[in-house]
Design a protein around this motif. Structure first.
Motif, PDB file in Angstrom:
ATOM      1  N   ARG A   5      42.453  -3.950  46.656  1.00  0.00           N
ATOM      2  CA  ARG A   5      43.838  -3.587  46.375  1.00  0.00           C
ATOM      3  C   ARG A   5      43.917  -2.109  46.009  1.00  0.00           C
ATOM      4  O   ARG A   5      43.049  -1.589  45.298  1.00  0.00           O
ATOM      5  CB  ARG A   5      44.394  -4.434  45.235  1.00  0.00           C
ATOM      6  CG  ARG A   5      44.495  -5.912  45.551  1.00  0.00           C
ATOM      7  CD  ARG A   5      45.276  -6.646  44.473  1.00  0.00           C
ATOM      8  NE  ARG A   5      44.784  -6.349  43.135  1.00  0.00           N
ATOM      9  CZ  ARG A   5      45.395  -6.738  42.012  1.00  0.00           C
ATOM     10  NH1 ARG A   5      46.518  -7.417  42.077  1.00  0.00           N
ATOM     11  NH2 ARG A   5      44.881  -6.442  40.838  1.00  0.00           N
ATOM     12  N   GLU A  56      45.884  -0.582  43.941  1.00  0.00           N
ATOM     13  CA  GLU A  56      45.966  -0.321  42.500  1.00  0.00           C
ATOM     14  C   GLU A  56      44.617  -0.504  41.816  1.00  0.00           C
ATOM     15  O   GLU A  56      44.319   0.167  40.816  1.00  0.00           O
ATOM     16  CB  GLU A  56      47.033  -1.208  41.834  1.00  0.00           C
ATOM     17  CG  GLU A  56      46.823  -2.701  41.996  1.00  0.00           C
ATOM     18  CD  GLU A  56      47.643  -3.279  43.119  1.00  0.00           C
ATOM     19  OE1 GLU A  56      48.154  -4.405  42.953  1.00  0.00           O
ATOM     20  OE2 GLU A  56      47.765  -2.609  44.160  1.00  0.00           O
ATOM     21  N   ASP A  57      43.767  -1.430  42.345  1.00  0.00           N
ATOM     22  CA  ASP A  57      42.437  -1.603  41.765  1.00  0.00           C
ATOM     23  C   ASP A  57      41.583  -0.355  41.991  1.00  0.00           C
ATOM     24  O   ASP A  57      40.802   0.052  41.116  1.00  0.00           O
ATOM     25  CB  ASP A  57      41.750  -2.822  42.365  1.00  0.00           C
ATOM     26  CG  ASP A  57      42.394  -4.127  41.918  1.00  0.00           C
ATOM     27  OD1 ASP A  57      43.094  -4.114  40.884  1.00  0.00           O
ATOM     28  OD2 ASP A  57      42.204  -5.155  42.596  1.00  0.00           O
ATOM     29  N   ILE A  99      42.710   2.740  42.335  1.00  0.00           N
ATOM     30  CA  ILE A  99      43.201   3.799  41.459  1.00  0.00           C
ATOM     31  C   ILE A  99      42.765   3.566  40.015  1.00  0.00           C
ATOM     32  O   ILE A  99      42.353   4.495  39.300  1.00  0.00           O
ATOM     33  CB  ILE A  99      44.735   3.899  41.564  1.00  0.00           C
ATOM     34  CG1 ILE A  99      45.142   4.360  42.969  1.00  0.00           C
ATOM     35  CG2 ILE A  99      45.291   4.862  40.520  1.00  0.00           C
ATOM     36  CD1 ILE A  99      46.639   4.369  43.204  1.00  0.00           C
ATOM     37  N   GLN A 100      42.831   2.294  39.557  1.00  0.00           N
ATOM     38  CA  GLN A 100      42.406   1.992  38.195  1.00  0.00           C
ATOM     39  C   GLN A 100      40.920   2.279  38.013  1.00  0.00           C
ATOM     40  O   GLN A 100      40.492   2.754  36.948  1.00  0.00           O
ATOM     41  CB  GLN A 100      42.697   0.526  37.873  1.00  0.00           C
ATOM     42  CG  GLN A 100      44.175   0.190  37.729  1.00  0.00           C
ATOM     43  CD  GLN A 100      44.786   0.788  36.470  1.00  0.00           C
ATOM     44  OE1 GLN A 100      44.086   1.266  35.587  1.00  0.00           O
ATOM     45  NE2 GLN A 100      46.098   0.761  36.398  1.00  0.00           N
ATOM     46  N   ALA A 101      40.106   1.984  39.019  1.00  0.00           N
ATOM     47  CA  ALA A 101      38.670   2.242  38.913  1.00  0.00           C
ATOM     48  C   ALA A 101      38.401   3.735  38.769  1.00  0.00           C
ATOM     49  O   ALA A 101      37.565   4.160  37.954  1.00  0.00           O
ATOM     50  CB  ALA A 101      37.951   1.676  40.137  1.00  0.00           C
ATOM     51  N   GLN A 150      40.501   6.008  37.603  1.00  0.00           N
ATOM     52  CA  GLN A 150      40.991   6.414  36.288  1.00  0.00           C
ATOM     53  C   GLN A 150      40.012   6.036  35.185  1.00  0.00           C
ATOM     54  O   GLN A 150      39.778   6.809  34.247  1.00  0.00           O
ATOM     55  CB  GLN A 150      42.353   5.769  36.016  1.00  0.00           C
ATOM     56  CG  GLN A 150      43.490   6.373  36.823  1.00  0.00           C
ATOM     57  CD  GLN A 150      44.820   5.678  36.521  1.00  0.00           C
ATOM     58  OE1 GLN A 150      44.846   4.511  36.160  1.00  0.00           O
ATOM     59  NE2 GLN A 150      45.906   6.400  36.692  1.00  0.00           N
ATOM     60  N   SER A 151      39.428   4.835  35.280  1.00  0.00           N
ATOM     61  CA  SER A 151      38.486   4.386  34.262  1.00  0.00           C
ATOM     62  C   SER A 151      37.271   5.305  34.196  1.00  0.00           C
ATOM     63  O   SER A 151      36.805   5.665  33.105  1.00  0.00           O
ATOM     64  CB  SER A 151      38.058   2.951  34.568  1.00  0.00           C
ATOM     65  OG  SER A 151      37.088   2.505  33.638  1.00  0.00           O
ATOM     66  N   GLN A 152      36.755   5.705  35.354  1.00  0.00           N
ATOM     67  CA  GLN A 152      35.595   6.583  35.355  1.00  0.00           C
ATOM     68  C   GLN A 152      35.954   7.981  34.848  1.00  0.00           C
ATOM     69  O   GLN A 152      35.144   8.632  34.182  1.00  0.00           O
ATOM     70  CB  GLN A 152      34.992   6.635  36.752  1.00  0.00           C
ATOM     71  CG  GLN A 152      34.332   5.317  37.150  1.00  0.00           C
ATOM     72  CD  GLN A 152      33.702   5.368  38.522  1.00  0.00           C
ATOM     73  OE1 GLN A 152      34.328   5.027  39.498  1.00  0.00           O
ATOM     74  NE2 GLN A 152      32.455   5.792  38.586  1.00  0.00           N
ATOM     75  N   ASP A 212      38.223   8.492  32.572  1.00  0.00           N
ATOM     76  CA  ASP A 212      38.316   8.308  31.118  1.00  0.00           C
ATOM     77  C   ASP A 212      36.930   8.375  30.484  1.00  0.00           C
ATOM     78  O   ASP A 212      36.752   8.950  29.407  1.00  0.00           O
ATOM     79  CB  ASP A 212      38.974   6.966  30.794  1.00  0.00           C
ATOM     80  CG  ASP A 212      40.463   6.959  31.085  1.00  0.00           C
ATOM     81  OD1 ASP A 212      41.038   8.053  31.184  1.00  0.00           O
ATOM     82  OD2 ASP A 212      41.029   5.854  31.227  1.00  0.00           O
ATOM     83  N   PHE A 240      44.974  13.301  40.758  1.00  0.00           N
ATOM     84  CA  PHE A 240      44.970  12.800  39.390  1.00  0.00           C
ATOM     85  C   PHE A 240      45.159  13.989  38.457  1.00  0.00           C
ATOM     86  O   PHE A 240      44.402  14.967  38.501  1.00  0.00           O
ATOM     87  CB  PHE A 240      43.638  12.107  39.066  1.00  0.00           C
ATOM     88  CG  PHE A 240      43.413  10.836  39.843  1.00  0.00           C
ATOM     89  CD1 PHE A 240      43.742   9.604  39.292  1.00  0.00           C
ATOM     90  CD2 PHE A 240      42.884  10.867  41.115  1.00  0.00           C
ATOM     91  CE1 PHE A 240      43.545   8.436  40.007  1.00  0.00           C
ATOM     92  CE2 PHE A 240      42.680   9.703  41.840  1.00  0.00           C
ATOM     93  CZ  PHE A 240      43.008   8.481  41.280  1.00  0.00           C
ATOM     94  N   ALA A 296      55.421   3.860  31.277  1.00  0.00           N
ATOM     95  CA  ALA A 296      54.710   2.651  31.666  1.00  0.00           C
ATOM     96  C   ALA A 296      55.649   1.453  31.657  1.00  0.00           C
ATOM     97  O   ALA A 296      56.649   1.424  30.926  1.00  0.00           O
ATOM     98  CB  ALA A 296      53.532   2.398  30.727  1.00  0.00           C
TER      99      ALA A 296
END
Length: 280
Positions: free
Chosen positions: A8, A10-11, A13-15, A17-19, A21, A79, A91
């Motif tokens: 997906r 969004e998954d 993009i979240q991955a 973003q997590s890295q 962070d 980003f 959000a």
């Protein structure tokens, strides 16, 4: 991830973003522990992703392209830094009510694709769905999502159905007099509708409702209503039932004073006293 697997969007993009962070947290640790007067932070990250694009169950899914593979799409992602106030302002607001139901609990009333379309319109929980109905926005949601209004109303009716989860005794306590009889507490969901008292019956007889809320009722049962089937109707077409047995908590009959003529025994047992003739 296998060669033909998709992810997906969004998954992905979240991955990323997590890295990012994690990288930022590592830089913060370095600055705090080493007391460096100057260090560096990431402000913007540009990323070009070549991938195949699939559309499955109303979701955009991507499959990264292999080296030299052609006929792929290019995603240009940027980003940039964002502060906590900006996150909180922009959000999506998720429900903090633990009893609020996700749309998944509507079951077969709505398909996965239809629930996804409701989420696109900003309706993510049953409570938001019901609030939209109260505002008269069901027709608008139907037009925006291209869903039949009849199906939406049927799903809303299912969402508003009452549910009894627990029936338990309430013994006399500090809030009530020591001589007060015990009561029954009913907990659940959608127990009242539009603030109106529901119709509650135990064993085919009505029971008094002393206190009502959407998630709790306080009942005053009679002697014969401490076990059986509790039925609750919050609207003409919305009802539920639950069997319970709390006979062990039924209060004992109060003692009746005996004036000496046997009438107290008759009241307590239902057997009429036998008259005694004079001289016997």
């Amino acid at each position: 991830m296998t060669r033909d697997a998709t992810l997906r969007l969004e998954d992905f993009i979240q991955a990323v973003q997590s890295q990012l962070d994690n990288a930022q947290a590592a830089m913060a640790i370095k600055a705090r522990n080493l007391n460096l007067p100057l260090t560096f932070a990431i402000k913007d990250v540009n990323l070009d992703l070549r991938a195949h694009v699939d559309f499955v169950d109303s979701e955009i899914r991507i499959r990264p392209a292999a080296a030299g593979e052609k006929e792929t799409s290019v995603f240009h992602l940027v980003f940039t830094a964002i502060t906590r106030p900006a996150i909180e302002e922009n959000a999506i607001s998720f429900s903090t009510d633990p009893d609020d139901q996700p749309l998944d609990e509507l079951g077969s009333e709505l398909t996965t694709d239809e629930r996804k379309r409701l989420e696109w319109a900003g309706v993510r929980t049953v409570k938001q769905f019901q609030e939209a109905e109260e505002r008269g926005a069901v027709h608008t949601i139907g037009r925006v999502t291209n869903l039949p209004v009849d199906r939406l109303r049927k799903a809303l009716e299912r969402a508003a159905a009452p549910l009894v989860q627990r029936v338990e005794p309430v013994p006399p306590g500090v809030d009530r007099g020591a001589l007060e009889p015990p009561l029954l507490r009913v907990t659940g969901r959608n127990l009242i509708r539009h603030g109106a008292l529901p119709q509650v019956r135990i064993g085919d007889r009505p029971v008094s409702v002393l206190k009502s809320a959407p998630d709790e009722l306080l009942l005053a049962p009679d002697d014969g209503q401490w076990a059986g089937e509790l039925s609750l109707r919050s609207a003409p077409t919305l009802a539920t039932a639950m069997s319970f047995d709390l006979e062990a908590f039924r209060p004992s009959p109060r003692p009746v004073s005996d004036p000496g003529d046997g009438t107290s025994v008759a009241r307590a047992t239902g057997i009429a006293p036998v008259p005694v003739e004079a001289g016997r």
